[in-house]
Design an enzyme around this catalytic site. Structure first.
Site: not given
Ligand code: ZN
Length: 683
Positions: A473-474, A477, A480
């Site tokens: 998940h991290e 990010h 991105h």
């Molecule tokens: Zn998040």
């Protein structure tokens, strides 16, 4: 020289001292203020002589502040925290000053009205649009008397939000239930008993010190709800929890003074006035002005549609659970305080497996090299460790990202393990953001921080599946932020991305933790190298969607209540907060709420925090990420073309174009909730 002020290189974490912080921030803020004044004195304004230098100022401030904020979270100590907090308030008044600067607002307006505007890039136009929107939402464009009123209400609202949260906190803290007899706590696992005993031991009052103390903090509440066999106890704790900060007296009459009922009314009223001053019909419209959703009707349709599609399944799940509870313990009816308890029991019966069983299959090295291999296949990037760069702790690793054209795209610090003086949770934060200037391209650098289980003895660190998912998940990010190709600071990476779309790349990456093909890359028994056994894998998959419909409608209940309340407040037909909630519940819930339930009085997200008319964003982003991933399900989860399309249309574009348009370019159509429903087993 003050090491914080050297922004030509990466932060020298081990040289920075707490006493460097305030002088550095003071200096940059005063330079920035002076510079801004000069910029606004210019006879004619254009992109190069206004926005470019502004972005450079922002970037410099961010590069000085980011190691301070970061170290405060990962290497916290008293003197650092003091300096950090002191500067935080200086930064916040600087930001407020900027956001209220009328000359700056006019300067941006003149850029929008200039002949040159049409020749600007998408990113540049987007920056101007965002700037004007934010100035206007901040009340800068209002006439004098309205502006005064706007500021008054804003100040009042910030006090009210604070009071709301404080009431919840105080109401939570004052409720206590002391238990001396361990038998009363039958069913609770050892960790929970230890926790409750520790709660008791830490009390000042002698009468509490021995035995067990149950509070309404989430870990205690959750442990009792999930494991306590004693139904009467569950009921008592449950009622304590759902009446927090309400007008209802419970056993602790003191609670009454923390009643949030009037606070909620004042907040709703204040936000409506803000909306009307800004020319909107209601506060829900103000909320979505900065989001990906286009209209309040679109949000409502989105939520109602999900409800319609999950409702029957949720009824089924409820009936199954109630039947199980009746069969197990002969209770007559499944009450609100029974749900979590029997849900846990049924889960154990249906899928006998624990996260512990998976751990040997996820040694740290395997997970990380596997993750890098996955993003290499998808986006053509190569990640390699860079041992030369200084970090803040010996456990922290540093990496370089090179793309298919051998171009350096970004770098990141990876701080994986829990340790003392490190804030809990997991997050990605920017160290440096991409920007192109006369001096060249400033490539992005990210901090990726988790609190995973550290290695013990000579065993490698072994993660459970939740931990692996958190890392992915991290990392999403992080990609991105780091793979952006946008040259303008304000909309590069995650900067300027709409709030309800920002979780798209992160939740998207989690999907690779659930596919057999990708699990092969990230797992292998740390002693034998064996794959996860088929049987265990299947249990893991079925447990994933256990009670998915119930969880879905619970989130929908919160989201619909939040949105309808802010949209309908004070309109004809509006009948009050409780009525709005009851009405939503009658359409959404499958289990009747107890009459005493005053959930709204502790709903801090929307009254104390920043989620007013924005709670729907959680589900919104889930739909986006599931739908984006479904394209890979069609073409193959390692399909190179689809991977590059996601890279080119989403990851590289940052906030330079509206999220809705970027999504459409990638997916070829508007977002659709089918994939999320299918992934949750609701189709
Ligand atoms: Zn998040």
């Amino acid at each position: 020289m003050n090491p914080l002020l050297n922004t030509d290189t990466l932060p020298a974490f081990r040289q920075i001292k707490a006493e460097n912080i305030e002088p550095a921030i003071d200096q940059v803020l005063s330079e920035n203020k002076k510079h801004l004044e000069e910029l606004l004195k210019q006879d004619s304004i254009n992109w190069e002589n206004l926005v470019t230098p502004l972005q450079k100022m922002d970037s410099r401030l961010s590069r000085v502040w980011s190691p301070v904020r970061h170290m405060n979270s990962v290497m916290n100590n008293e003197s650092w925290r003091k300096q950090h907090d002191k500067c935080l308030s200086k930064l916040s008044s600087y930001q407020t000053e900027l956001s209220q600067n009328e000359d700056l607002y006019k300067a941006f307006k003149s850029l929008r009205d200039s002949v040159a505007y049409e020749s600007y890039s998408n990113a540049q136009k987007q920056i101007i649009k965002h700037a004007l929107r934010d100035f206007e939402l901040g009340g800068v464009a209002l006439e004098k008397d309205k502006k005064h009123r706007f500021k008054e209400i804003k100040d009042l609202l910030s006090q009210l939000s604070n009071t709301f949260s404080q009431n919840v906190l105080d109401a939570t803290n004052t409720w206590k239930k002391h238990v001396s007899d361990k038998k009363e706590l039958k069913g609770l696992p050892d960790y929970a008993l230890d926790m409750l005993a520790q709660n008791a031991a830490s009390q000042n009052k002698a009468k509490y010190k021995k035995g067990y103390l149950i509070g309404l903090d989430f870990p205690s509440f959750n442990a009792v709800m999930t494991y306590a066999k004693n139904r009467k106890l569950r009921k008592e704790v449950y009622l304590g929890y759902v009446t927090r900060a309400s007008e209802l007296k419970d056993k602790n009459a003191e609670n009454k003074k923390f009643d949030n009922t009037e606070v909620i009314k004042d907040i709703l009223e204040g936000r409506l006035v803000i909306a009307e001053l800004l020319g909107y019909k209601n506060y829900a419209e103000v909320s979505i002005a900065k989001k990906m959703a286009n209209s309040t009707d679109e949000v409502l349709k989105f939520l109602n549609d999900l409800n319609e599609k999950s409702h029957d399944k949720a009824v089924e799940e409820f009936e199954q659970l109630e039947a199980f509870a009746i069969e197990t313990d002969g209770i007559g009816k499944l009450e609100a305080w029974d749900t979590a308890y029997y849900a846990e029991k049924l889960k154990n019966k249906l899928y006998e497996f624990s996260q512990q069983e998976l751990k040997p299959y996820f040694p740290a090295d395997k997970v990380i090299t596997g993750l890098f291999e996955i993003v290499k296949r998808l986006y053509g990037i190569t990640i390699s460790e860079n041992k030369e760069t200084e970090t803040w702790h010996d456990d922290v690793l540093f990496y370089d990202i090179i793309d298919e054209n051998n171009e350096s795209r970004g770098q990141f610090y990876l701080d994986l393990y829990a340790r003392e003086n490190k804030q809990g949770g997991a997050w990605m934060d920017e160290c440096v953001s991409r920007m192109k200037t006369d001096e060249g391209v400033q490539t992005p650098v990210a901090y990726l921080v988790c609190n995973l289980t550290p290695p013990v003895g000579d065993k490698p660190a072994l993660f459970d599946h939740n931990e692996v998912t958190t890392l992915f998940h991290e990392f999403g990010h992080g990609l991105h932020h780091m793979l952006t190709k946008v040259d303008e600071y304000d909309v590069s990476g995650i900067n300027g991305v709409e709030w309800d779309a920002v979780e798209l790349p992160s939740q998207f990456m989690e999907n690779w933790c659930w596919e057999k093909e990708s699990l092969k890359l990230i797992s292998g028994h740390y002693q034998t190298g064996d794959e996860i056994p088929e049987d265990l894998f299947n249990k893991m998959l079925s447990a994933k969607n256990y009670r998915a419909a119930s969880m879905m409608i619970r989130q929908l209940e919160f989201a619909l209540f939040d949105f309808e309340l802010y949209k309908n407040y004070a309109t004809p037909g509006y009948e009050g907060v409780q009525q709005t909630l009851d009405d939503v519940r009658s359409r959404v819930s499958v289990q009747k709420a107890v009459e005493e339930n005053r959930f709204q009085n502790s709903f801090s997200h929307i009254f104390g925090g920043g989620y007013a008319a924005g709670y729907y964003s959680y589900k919104w982003a889930e739909v986006l990420s599931a739908d984006a991933f479904s394209k890979f399900e069609e073409t193959g989860i390692f399909d190179k073309t689809t991977g590059r399309e996601f890279l080119n249309n989403i990851l590289e574009k940052g906030g330079s174009e509206p999220a809705a348009e970027l999504f459409k370019k990638f997916r070829g159509r508007d977002p659709d909730s089918t994939a999320l429903l299918r992934h949750s087993g609701l189709m």
